[in-house]
Design a protein around this motif. Structure first.
Motif, PDB file in Angstrom:
ATOM      1  N   GLU A 129      56.637 -11.046  -0.105  1.00 40.73           N
ATOM      2  CA  GLU A 129      56.243 -11.961  -1.190  1.00 40.73           C
ATOM      3  C   GLU A 129      57.430 -12.832  -1.620  1.00 40.73           C
ATOM      4  O   GLU A 129      57.264 -13.849  -2.285  1.00 40.73           O
ATOM      5  CB  GLU A 129      55.756 -11.163  -2.393  1.00 40.73           C
ATOM      6  N   MET A 130      58.616 -12.380  -1.278  1.00 42.60           N
ATOM      7  CA  MET A 130      59.808 -13.094  -1.718  1.00 42.60           C
ATOM      8  C   MET A 130      60.367 -14.016  -0.654  1.00 42.60           C
ATOM      9  O   MET A 130      60.962 -15.030  -0.960  1.00 42.60           O
ATOM     10  CB  MET A 130      60.896 -12.096  -2.105  1.00 42.60           C
ATOM     11  N   MET A 131      60.172 -13.633   0.609  1.00 41.21           N
ATOM     12  CA  MET A 131      60.801 -14.386   1.691  1.00 41.21           C
ATOM     13  C   MET A 131      60.411 -15.866   1.652  1.00 41.21           C
ATOM     14  O   MET A 131      59.244 -16.210   1.459  1.00 41.21           O
ATOM     15  CB  MET A 131      60.408 -13.815   3.069  1.00 41.21           C
ATOM     16  N   GLY A 132      61.413 -16.700   1.818  1.00 43.90           N
ATOM     17  CA  GLY A 132      61.167 -18.138   1.873  1.00 43.90           C
ATOM     18  C   GLY A 132      61.073 -18.804   0.520  1.00 43.90           C
ATOM     19  O   GLY A 132      61.258 -19.999   0.396  1.00 43.90           O
ATOM     20  N   LYS A 133      60.814 -17.989  -0.533  1.00 43.26           N
ATOM     21  CA  LYS A 133      60.692 -18.582  -1.872  1.00 43.26           C
ATOM     22  C   LYS A 133      62.075 -18.778  -2.474  1.00 43.26           C
ATOM     23  O   LYS A 133      63.051 -18.193  -2.007  1.00 43.26           O
ATOM     24  CB  LYS A 133      59.858 -17.678  -2.755  1.00 43.26           C
ATOM     25  N   ARG A 134      62.159 -19.582  -3.499  1.00 41.80           N
ATOM     26  CA  ARG A 134      63.446 -19.788  -4.172  1.00 41.80           C
ATOM     27  C   ARG A 134      63.518 -18.881  -5.390  1.00 41.80           C
ATOM     28  O   ARG A 134      62.494 -18.461  -5.924  1.00 41.80           O
ATOM     29  CB  ARG A 134      63.587 -21.245  -4.609  1.00 41.80           C
ATOM     30  N   LEU A 135      64.734 -18.623  -5.803  1.00 45.69           N
ATOM     31  CA  LEU A 135      64.961 -17.734  -6.943  1.00 45.69           C
ATOM     32  C   LEU A 135      64.258 -18.254  -8.197  1.00 45.69           C
ATOM     33  O   LEU A 135      63.697 -17.492  -8.988  1.00 45.69           O
ATOM     34  CB  LEU A 135      66.472 -17.635  -7.188  1.00 45.69           C
ATOM     35  N   GLU A 136      64.254 -19.589  -8.313  1.00 42.18           N
ATOM     36  CA  GLU A 136      63.655 -20.195  -9.509  1.00 42.18           C
ATOM     37  C   GLU A 136      62.158 -19.912  -9.597  1.00 42.18           C
ATOM     38  O   GLU A 136      61.574 -19.954 -10.674  1.00 42.18           O
ATOM     39  CB  GLU A 136      63.831 -21.720  -9.518  1.00 42.18           C
ATOM     40  N   ASP A 137      61.544 -19.666  -8.417  1.00 40.81           N
ATOM     41  CA  ASP A 137      60.107 -19.416  -8.423  1.00 40.81           C
ATOM     42  C   ASP A 137      59.755 -18.172  -9.238  1.00 40.81           C
ATOM     43  O   ASP A 137      58.627 -17.995  -9.670  1.00 40.81           O
ATOM     44  CB  ASP A 137      59.581 -19.253  -6.983  1.00 40.81           C
ATOM     45  N   PHE A 138      60.746 -17.291  -9.403  1.00 41.62           N
ATOM     46  CA  PHE A 138      60.511 -16.073 -10.180  1.00 41.62           C
ATOM     47  C   PHE A 138      61.111 -16.179 -11.578  1.00 41.62           C
ATOM     48  O   PHE A 138      61.007 -15.288 -12.392  1.00 41.62           O
ATOM     49  CB  PHE A 138      61.111 -14.850  -9.457  1.00 41.62           C
ATOM     50  N   GLY A 139      61.855 -17.278 -11.799  1.00 38.51           N
ATOM     51  CA  GLY A 139      62.576 -17.419 -13.063  1.00 38.51           C
ATOM     52  C   GLY A 139      61.708 -17.962 -14.166  1.00 38.51           C
ATOM     53  O   GLY A 139      60.648 -18.546 -13.930  1.00 38.51           O
ATOM     54  N   VAL A 140      62.174 -17.767 -15.388  1.00 38.09           N
ATOM     55  CA  VAL A 140      61.482 -18.326 -16.545  1.00 38.09           C
ATOM     56  C   VAL A 140      61.698 -19.832 -16.513  1.00 38.09           C
ATOM     57  O   VAL A 140      62.822 -20.299 -16.345  1.00 38.09           O
ATOM     58  CB  VAL A 140      62.046 -17.682 -17.838  1.00 38.09           C
ATOM     59  N   LYS A 141      60.628 -20.572 -16.638  1.00 41.99           N
ATOM     60  CA  LYS A 141      60.680 -22.008 -16.345  1.00 41.99           C
ATOM     61  C   LYS A 141      61.661 -22.803 -17.209  1.00 41.99           C
ATOM     62  O   LYS A 141      62.405 -23.637 -16.710  1.00 41.99           O
ATOM     63  CB  LYS A 141      59.274 -22.610 -16.467  1.00 41.99           C
TER      64      LYS A 141
END
Ligand code: ADP
Length: 798
Positions: free
Chosen positions: A322-334
């Protein structure tokens, strides 16, 4: 080939010589023929066996030819002096010289010699066809032999070159190459293998046994070899000659002969020790990253996640895919500003550190202390980012709670402060009245039985006021609000006053109270006189209070003196009840008394020493206590004070009645408290002054505008317009006479900052309430004296 030439040359020598010899009828000595042929023959044989000519039979041929020509010339010469003999001779000489200069071209010299021979023969009168043919044959044989020889030599050279090349390649590769027989004995080893196994290149490679023992000891290798199988990249631990271990990657390939029979094995061995070490380290690192309680994430150069350690996955609740390829910001508080800031810094190649808030899969917000570092390749280009996170959610929460608690505590402290300030004012005002009225009553010739009661009343009220002041002081110190005010003061004067204050009580108890001051101690020092006097009064007061018989001594010594300052030691010792060891440990704590008995017997709140110690420390000094139960106590203060201005002169408090200059002066007394007004005006009237009353600052201003006064006594805390505001308004009045009127503050709170504020608002001085009549009198006298204007700037008595 060599023998072929040798035989040819030999035949030629024998027959050739024979032909020539028979031609000459005139001269045919047999021994001569034999001798010359033998020489030629001997040279050929010698050249064949000679070490010098080893493998170089053409060289021998040349020498033979040389001999022939020489012999031919000799024959011609001996026979009939054929004219061409000179040519033969010339060629012999030239080729000899050439040979000496360049022995390598011997072949050409041989052919030249032979051709000369043929030519001379052709030109000779006794032309012999057979001899000519034989010569030609030999020449052909020579040329053929030469060509054949060249071919062989070339082939030999090529072979040699190739062998050298193969050897070079074998020795230049970074891995070991070897050949072993069926018993694993080394048949060939390149230099790399020799070195790898710890031998020197010059050593006999057949003695190397390390490889053999490994091959034989490994059951797997033995089995594969028995089955004629090849072995690929087999990792094996070997030992060098010196016993040290190394890791090798072994490959073996069976080699078959023409008849398909297994003959030997060719193999390679690569030293993989550093790779193995790196692999082990990598394995350990990887294990560490997998088991650490820190999040580790690796991204590509665009920030796309390519690795995420188990801890971070567990923390966020996401699976790796679920994490691969995504950016850290995608999980961060906007709305986390840090993200933006982070990438700006990272793109410029710097490490970023900061807090980031992430959403877990379950929707909770977690705070991570994150550090992101760019990873560069050899060319310095950013290839990846390594992100390390530490979960500080709980810490942040605790910090926030702490902050709230702190804010709450501050609010509470503020409220407490406010409460204490109000309370102290509320308590002081009536206390001032009680003490003031008592003073008044004592001044108005009371009856003898009333004097004792009034004194008790005054004592109790003063004690109560002291306690109120202590509580207020302590709360100020604890809130860090108490400030020390540095000014010039006369230490001797302060010490004498302290002694004088306590001498009445000492006398009552029949105690001797002595003061001993070091003669070299400078008089004028700089510091907070009010607080130093508070310290001394507390210690001397305690000493008198807790001593039933004997003496109380105040001793002041100069420990060190420099141009700027002086280090003092103030000792207050008594012969009183003393303090036990356990009690000494907590005697400087707030609300701490030696025992409940003490408080019952001697009274007190246990605040004095706590305040004393804190004040001494605020002044940069130390306080120490030595005591023995029943024998007395000694408090020692070590303090460094700056030296003061020598021009300073302490003001002497005048005794009431000593002067009569207050007579007829007009005083405006401003106080909203009727009792205070009454107490003060009673004293002022007694000193024959004319007193006008004002209930507020506003009223005072009005009265000042319409009347003229000599001085104003101004209360500070008043409703509507307080003392400071009223004084500021007075100082702004257009009438210079009125705006410059001396104003003395009557401060109930006795707080140092109130005094400071009083001066700042334009007041000339202050008197603490409840006022000591003598002090008030003295100050009134000072500010209403005709020469006040010349001294008012320099004298400021706290
Ligand atoms: P207070 O005197 O108001 O109780 P202090 O802080 O000044 O408070 O003193 C605390 C306690 O220390 C006193 O109650 C007393 O038991 C002890 N103490 C202080 N000074 C002396 C002294 N000189 N001799 C014996 N005991 C003393």
């Amino acid at each position: 080939m060599k023998s072929f030439f040798a035989i040819g040359c030999m035949l030629y020598t024998i027959f050739g010589f024979g032909f020539h010899a028979t031609e000459s009828n005139a001269f045919d000595p047999f021994w001569m023929r034999f001798l010359v042929s033998s020489i030629g023959f001997t040279v050929v044989i010698l050249s064949q066996i000679s070490q010098f000519f080893k493998r170089n039979f053409l060289m021998s041929l040349f020498l033979t030819m040389l001999v022939y020509n020489a012999h031919f010339y000799f024959l011609l010469y001996m026979n009939d002096f054929h004219p061409n003999y000179k040519l033969s001779l010339l060629v012999v000489m030239i080729t000899t010289i050439l040979f000496i200069n360049n022995p390598k071209s011997y072949l050409w010299y041989s052919i030249l010699n032979l051709c000369t021979y043929e030519f001379v023969l052709l030109m000779s009168d006794n032309f012999d066809k057979d001899a000519m043919l034989l010569g030609m044959m030999i020449l052909l044989v020579l040329i053929f032999g030469y060509l054949k020889n060249r071919e062989i030599e070339y082939a030999f050279e090529r072979l040699k070159k190739r062998e050298e090349q193969i050897n070079d390649v074998n020795n230049n590769v970074y891995y070991g190459i070897f050949r072993i027989d069926m018993e694993s004995r080394l048949l060939y080893a390149n230099e790399q293998l020799v070195k790898m196994l710890g031998y020197s290149i010059s050593e006999d490679r057949m003695v190397i046994s390390e490889l053999r023992s490994v091959l034989q000891s490994s059951s797997e290798i033995s089995r594969m070899m028995q089955n004629n199988q090849a072995i690929h990249d087999y990792e094996v631990q070997l030992q060098r000659r010196d016993g040290s271990d190394f890791w090798g990657q072994l490959s073996l390939r069976p080699v078959y002969n023409d008849k398909h029979k297994l003959e030997c094995y060719d193999g390679t061995l690569i030293d993989i020790t550093s790779r193995k070490k790196a692999e082990t380290e990598l394995m350990l690192f990887s294990a560490a990253i997998d088991h650490t309680s820190t999040g580790v994430i690796i991204t590509d150069k665009n920030g796309g996640i390519s690795y995420c350690n188990p801890y971070f996955m567990k923390l966020t609740g996401y699976a790796a895919k679920e994490m691969m390829g995504k950016r850290l910001e995608d999980f961060g508080v906007k709305d986390d500003n840090s993200n933006l800031h982070m990438w700006t810094k990272l793109v410029s190649g710097l490490v970023w550190k900061g807090d980031l808030n992430f959403y877990t899969k379950a929707g909770q917000i977690i705070t991570e202390l994150t550090s992101v570092a760019p990873i560069r390749n050899d060319k310095g280009q950013i290839m990846n980012f390594v992100i390390v996170t530490e979960d500080i959610t709980d810490r942040k929460k605790a910090e926030l709670e702490l902050l709230h608690a702190k804010e709450q505590a501050e609010t509470t402290t503020k409220a407490k402060q406010q409460f204490l300030s109000t309370m102290s004012h509320e308590l002081r005002t009536p206390m001032n009245s009680v003490i003031g009225i008592t003073n008044l009553l004592l001044e108005e010739n009371p009856r003898p039985e009333q004097i004792e009661n009034l004194n008790i009343l005054k004592y109790s009220a003063t004690q109560l006021l002291g306690t109120i002041n202590d509580i207020l002081d302590l709360s100020k110190i604890e809130a860090g609000k108490l400030e020390l005010h540095e000014d010039n003061f006369d230490l001797h004067y302060l010490l004498i006053n302290t002694k004088r204050t306590h001498s009445i009580n000492a006398k009552k108890k029949n105690l001797s109270l002595s003061l001993k001051v070091d003669e070299i101690l400078p008089n004028i020092l700089r510091g907070d006189q009010l607080r130093l006097s508070q310290i001394l009064n507390n210690l001397v007061g305690n000493a008198v209070k807790f001593t039933e018989k004997g003496e109380v001594k105040i001793q002041v010594n100069t420990k060190r003196e420099s141009l700027e300052d002086v280090n003092l030691q103030i000792k207050i010792s008594d012969t009183g009840i003393g303090i036990s060891k356990e009690q000494m440990e907590r005697i400087f704590d707030s609300f701490s008394q030696a025992s409940s008995d003490t408080s019952r017997k001697y009274g007190g709140t246990g605040l004095g020493l706590a305040i004393t110690k804190k004040l001494v420390e605020m002044m940069g000094g130390t306080i120490a206590l030595e005591s023995q139960i029943g024998r007395g106590s000694t408090f020692t203060i070590d303090l460094t004070l700056k030296k003061g201005s020598k021009a300073f002169k302490a003001e002497k408090v005048a005794e009431v009645g000593e002067f009569s200059q207050l007579h007829g002066i007009k005083i405006l007394l401003v106080d909203d408290n009727k009792i205070n007004q009454k107490v003060a005006s009673k004293f002022l009237s007694k000193w024959n002054t004319i007193v006008e009353l004002a209930d507020s600052g506003q009223e005072a201003l009005e009265k000042l505008k319409n009347n003229s006064f000599d001085i104003i006594l101004m209360d500070i805390q008043m409703p509507e317009m307080n003392g400071y505001e009223a004084t500021q308004a007075i100082r702004k009045l257009a009438d210079k006479e009125k705006s410059n009127i001396p104003v003395i503050a009557l401060t109930a709170a006795a707080l140092s900052e109130e005094k400071e504020a009083a001066f700042q608002s334009g007041m000339n001085d202050y008197v603490s309430k409840p006022f000591a009549p003598a002090e008030l009198y003295s100050k009134l006298a000072k500010y209403t004296s005709p020469n006040f204007g010349s001294t008012k700037e320099t004298i400021k008595l706290s």
